[in-house]
Design a protein around this motif. Structure first.
Motif, PDB file in Angstrom:
ATOM      1  N   MET A  72       0.850  -1.321   0.027  1.00 16.91           N
ATOM      2  CA  MET A  72       0.446  -0.072   0.197  1.00 16.91           C
ATOM      3  C   MET A  72       1.029   1.024   0.389  1.00 16.91           C
ATOM      4  N   LYS A  73       0.484   2.211  -0.963  1.00 14.77           N
ATOM      5  CA  LYS A  73       1.438   3.390  -0.938  1.00 14.77           C
ATOM      6  C   LYS A  73       0.993   4.230  -0.085  1.00 14.77           C
ATOM      7  N   GLU A  74       1.634   5.311   0.089  1.00 12.30           N
ATOM      8  CA  GLU A  74       1.009   6.151   0.953  1.00 12.30           C
ATOM      9  C   GLU A  74      -0.012   7.060   0.447  1.00 12.30           C
ATOM     10  N   ARG A  75      -0.879   7.707   1.676  1.00 12.97           N
ATOM     11  CA  ARG A  75      -1.152   9.213   1.282  1.00 12.97           C
ATOM     12  C   ARG A  75      -1.268  10.350   1.695  1.00 12.97           C
ATOM     13  N   GLY A  76      -1.511  11.559   1.175  1.00  9.75           N
ATOM     14  CA  GLY A  76      -0.821  12.537   2.282  1.00  9.75           C
ATOM     15  C   GLY A  76      -1.726  13.252   1.850  1.00  9.75           C
ATOM     16  N   PHE A  77      -1.423  14.512   2.614  1.00 15.45           N
ATOM     17  CA  PHE A  77      -1.349  16.064   1.841  1.00 15.45           C
ATOM     18  C   PHE A  77      -0.427  17.098   2.299  1.00 15.45           C
ATOM     19  N   LYS A  78      -0.430  18.623   1.550  1.00 18.12           N
ATOM     20  CA  LYS A  78       0.160  19.054   1.819  1.00 18.12           C
ATOM     21  C   LYS A  78      -0.436  20.536   1.124  1.00 18.12           C
ATOM     22  N   GLU A  79      -0.186  21.369   2.113  1.00 19.95           N
ATOM     23  CA  GLU A  79      -0.759  23.799   1.477  1.00 19.95           C
ATOM     24  C   GLU A  79       0.203  23.412   0.035  1.00 19.95           C
ATOM     25  N   VAL A  80      -0.573  23.938  -0.354  1.00 19.38           N
ATOM     26  CA  VAL A  80       0.563  25.230  -1.834  1.00 19.38           C
ATOM     27  C   VAL A  80      -0.074  26.284  -1.431  1.00 19.38           C
ATOM     28  N   PRO A  81       0.995  27.154  -2.610  1.00 17.43           N
ATOM     29  CA  PRO A  81       0.424  28.327  -1.914  1.00 17.43           C
ATOM     30  C   PRO A  81      -0.785  29.356  -2.370  1.00 17.43           C
ATOM     31  N   HIS A  82      -1.227  29.556  -2.249  1.00 18.22           N
ATOM     32  CA  HIS A  82      -2.514  30.340  -2.890  1.00 18.22           C
ATOM     33  C   HIS A  82      -2.185  31.503  -2.839  1.00 18.22           C
ATOM     34  N   THR A  83      -2.747  32.883  -3.231  1.00 18.06           N
ATOM     35  CA  THR A  83      -2.458  34.498  -3.140  1.00 18.06           C
ATOM     36  C   THR A  83      -3.968  34.922  -1.975  1.00 18.06           C
ATOM     37  N   ALA A  84      -5.451  34.450  -3.223  1.00 16.77           N
ATOM     38  CA  ALA A  84      -6.019  34.770  -1.878  1.00 16.77           C
ATOM     39  C   ALA A  84      -6.887  34.349  -0.381  1.00 16.77           C
ATOM     40  N   ASP A  85      -6.957  32.470  -0.700  1.00 22.95           N
ATOM     41  CA  ASP A  85      -7.474  30.899  -0.664  1.00 22.95           C
ATOM     42  C   ASP A  85      -6.480  30.089  -0.032  1.00 22.95           C
ATOM     43  N   TRP A  86      -7.320  28.781  -0.138  1.00 17.90           N
ATOM     44  CA  TRP A  86      -6.092  27.896   0.444  1.00 17.90           C
ATOM     45  C   TRP A  86      -5.886  26.071  -0.377  1.00 17.90           C
ATOM     46  N   ALA A  87      -5.844  26.558  -0.410  1.00 20.44           N
ATOM     47  CA  ALA A  87      -4.701  25.223  -1.530  1.00 20.44           C
ATOM     48  C   ALA A  87      -4.435  24.108  -1.372  1.00 20.44           C
ATOM     49  N   LEU A  88      -5.121  22.889  -1.853  1.00 21.73           N
ATOM     50  CA  LEU A  88      -4.509  21.526  -0.628  1.00 21.73           C
ATOM     51  C   LEU A  88      -4.295  20.465  -2.652  1.00 21.73           C
ATOM     52  N   GLN A  89      -3.062  20.163  -1.674  1.00 20.01           N
ATOM     53  CA  GLN A  89      -2.248  18.670  -2.843  1.00 20.01           C
ATOM     54  C   GLN A  89      -2.408  17.790  -1.962  1.00 20.01           C
ATOM     55  N   VAL A  90      -3.837  16.760  -2.686  1.00 20.32           N
ATOM     56  CA  VAL A  90      -3.829  15.106  -2.013  1.00 20.32           C
ATOM     57  C   VAL A  90      -3.210  14.248  -2.603  1.00 20.32           C
ATOM     58  N   TRP A  91      -2.460  13.046  -2.298  1.00 20.81           N
ATOM     59  CA  TRP A  91      -2.909  11.851  -3.218  1.00 20.81           C
ATOM     60  C   TRP A  91      -2.843  11.037  -2.378  1.00 20.81           C
ATOM     61  N   ALA A  92      -3.518   9.464  -2.788  1.00 19.08           N
ATOM     62  CA  ALA A  92      -3.675   8.572  -2.211  1.00 19.08           C
ATOM     63  C   ALA A  92      -2.947   6.977  -3.210  1.00 19.08           C
TER      64      ALA A  92
END
Lengths: 135, 482
Positions: free
Chosen positions: A1-21
């Motif tokens: 089973m490969k890992e799953r996860g998330f990380k915040e990525v820069p966004h000027t006004a809002d929030w962005a999240l990169q996710v993988w699984a």
């Protein structure tokens, strides 16, 4: 089973999240964990209760938006955060079973989960997506 | 995008031509200095403006203001007009916080008179005006009352003794947009709105007491009742959870409509439907209901703020009354008539992070402002100046009667949180004489002044471009953050 996860990525006004699984339900799980992490949700340590919901949508991106929107509603409006989450995705249908606890604290409100450039794709190794939240 | 793709028209006006990308239907017109234009290339705001220029039924050009920054789908600081009724309406081009906007109240209270009581005023405002994540208000509406708020907007508050006729007259659309239908909003939206009337929320929403630091246009300032050295009150908020839910619902509901009407979009967040389609009509009726909720929300907050001023300042200053200067939306879709290609055309003007800025003589503005143009408010970042402007003939001719809405972010929230400590920022601002109440230190850090453009530069650009004119500069003395 490969890992799953998330990380915040820069966004000027809002929030962005990169996710993988390695699978779709894992991706949705990562997205849910990432979202509550961004919001800074703290739960009451006791008083767990069960919560179930099912959703249906035409494509995986719409299903992901609907799923995270449902969690947002439960967290911000019903004041219940999830301590544990089990998901099953069968084609266009998602079933979620949550152990929830009362929210003690939220640092930051999310107004909405957006479709902005949302594309769930398989990169040969895992599913990935970047989700933008309006805050 | 590269700078070479942008054509210079003047020092404060630029254009991305319609042939920049094959799917563009109209050009993009930018109002900004060269420095601002160059810094905008560091995020996706211009790419998003080009995406917006692909919407069906657009007329003229997509407009981008100097406070532009990257949003989700449509850039913040963007304006797009679609032909009514067969052009499209796009929930994503209006935003989740439907009718997020700003209200300014003026006073005859001199700063020196009020200075000893500012801390008490901050406490009272914080008490009377609930703020923070998901916060519920002092009012709990019945379903029938919620319907009435969504239909009547600020007029509901008038009936309840929380507004004056002058408040309503000095509100965009007199605080009530025609065509709202609460039956078009979901049960979930109703559930979210029912306890949130009269609440500020969180994020970049605020209530601020300012002092009029400098007047640039004495005639316009006099009409607005603004004098140097006097206190004012700014309220920035929107339609709360009800509006967020309306937009979320329709962004989902309209996804199939895009296929049905064979619309090709570069970003699904620009989802849209023709205004004269069942889907488009439903969204417009729901969006207007949320907009009316927002007008009423700011009206109720103004009523609470007046109570706070009375509680703290009655008997201590000569006149503690707060009079309405104006209230306007900066996330909205409005059907208006504009001159395009030498003809008057009915259009739906989508303003997302952009303010209506009607010039002298334009229809729909209060009679007392018909000579000066409509007031426009440009809040700066927390702890920095805010501006009062007026609309101009230039805004009517070149920007669909629109101007900028704020300073505009330049730094991501995550970077702001890394670089700024909320507690330290609060202490610094308090050392400058600004009384602060904030729901969260992390939220405070995200809204730090260094995360925003210099609002003075933004105002210089809109004045230089001729789409607004300076009236007065305000300096904050009390800030309540959600």
């Amino acid at each position: 089973m490969k890992e799953r996860g998330f990380k915040e990525v820069p966004h000027t006004a809002d929030w962005a999240l990169q996710v993988w699984a390695p699978d779709l339900s894992g991706l949705f799980h990562s997205a849910a964990q990432g979202m509550v992490s961004l919001m800074g949700v703290e739960l009451h340590p006791d008083s767990l209760s069960a919560h179930f919901f099912s959703l249906k949508n035409s494509d995986p991106e719409s299903l992901l938006v609907a799923f995270l929107s449902e969690l947002l509603f439960i967290t911000q409006e019903q004041n219940q955060g999830f301590a544990h989450l089990a998901l099953a995705i069968d084609g266009p249908v998602l079933h979620a079973a949550l152990s929830t606890a009362p929210v003690m604290r939220i640092d930051k409100e999310i107004k909405a989960v957006t479709y902005h450039n949302l594309d769930i794709h398989w990169d040969g190794d895992r599913y990935t997506a970047t989700i933008t939240f309006d805050v | 995008m590269e700078l070479k793709a942008v054509r210079k028209i003047s020092d404060y006006e630029w254009e991305i031509p319609v042939d920049y990308r094959p799917d563009m239907r109209v050009p993009v017109r930018l109002f900004a200095s060269r420095d601002m234009l160059e810094s905008s290339l560091e995020d996706l705001s211009l790419d998003q403006a080009v995406n917006a220029a692909t919407l069906p039924g657009l007329v003229g050009h997509v407009v981008v203001m100097p406070d532009m920054h990257q949003g989700y789908g449509f850039p913040i600081g963007g304006v797009a007009a679609t032909r009514y009724p067969d052009g499209v309406i796009s929930p994503g081009a209006i935003g989740y916080d439907i009718n997020c906007g700003v209200r300014l109240l003026g006073s005859q209270i001199r700063l020196e008179e009020a200075e000893p009581f500012l801390e008490d005023l901050a406490i009272a405002l914080d008490h009377y005006c609930p703020s923070g994540v998901g916060k519920q208000g002092h009012l709990s509406l019945t379903q029938a009352e919620l319907d009435a708020v969504c239909r009547e907007g600020s007029r509901w508050a008038l009936k309840k003794g929380m507004a004056s006729e002058q408040d309503l007259r000095r509100t965009e659309e007199e605080g009530r947009i025609e065509g709202a239908d609460p039956a078009k909003i979901s049960q979930r939206a109703r559930q979210r709105g029912i306890n949130q009337l009269g609440t500020l929320g969180s994020g970049n929403h605020f209530i601020e007491v300012d002092v009029v630091e400098q007047v640039f246009d004495p005639e316009a300032a006099a009409v607005m009742g603004l004098e140097e050295g006097m206190l004012t009150l700014l309220i920035h908020c929107g339609s709360r959870g009800l509006g967020h839910q309306v937009c979320s619902d329709y962004v989902q509901l309209l996804q199939p409509a895009v296929k049905r009407y064979q619309i090709k979009l570069p970003d699904r967040e620009l989802v849209c439907a023709p205004m004269n389609s069942p889907e488009g009509e439903d969204y417009m009726a729901a969006m207007r209901a949320a907009a009316n909720f927002a007008f009423c929300n700011r009206q109720v907050l103004a009523h609470y703020a007046r109570q706070a001023f009375e509680e703290v300042l009655a008997g201590k200053v000569k006149n503690w009354h707060l009079h309405q200067v104006y209230d306007l939306a900066h996330n909205i879709g409005k059907v208006e008539t504009h001159r395009v290609g030498g003809e008057d055309v009915r259009v739906c003007v989508h303003r997302k992070g952009a303010t209506r800025a009607f010039g002298p003589g334009a229809p729909g503005i209060p009679v007392e402002y018909s000579k000066t143009g409509q007031p426009v408010f440009v809040p700066g970042s927390m702890g920095t100046a805010s501006w009062v402007l007026v609309g101009t003939e230039g805004s009517m001719e070149r920007s669909f009667g629109s101007s900028c809405h704020g300073a505009g972010r330049v730094m991501s929230r995550s970077r702001a949180k890394k670089e700024v400590r909320g507690e330290r920022l609060r202490n610094e601002l308090q050392a400058e004489g600004i009384h602060i109440r904030a729901g969260s230190m992390a939220g405070l850090a995200e809204e730090a002044p260094q995360a925003y453009k210099d609002v003075d530069d933004v105002v210089k650009a809109v004045q230089g471009a001729g789409i607004a004119k300076k009236v007065a500069r305000l300096r904050p003395v009390v800030v309540i953050k959600g």
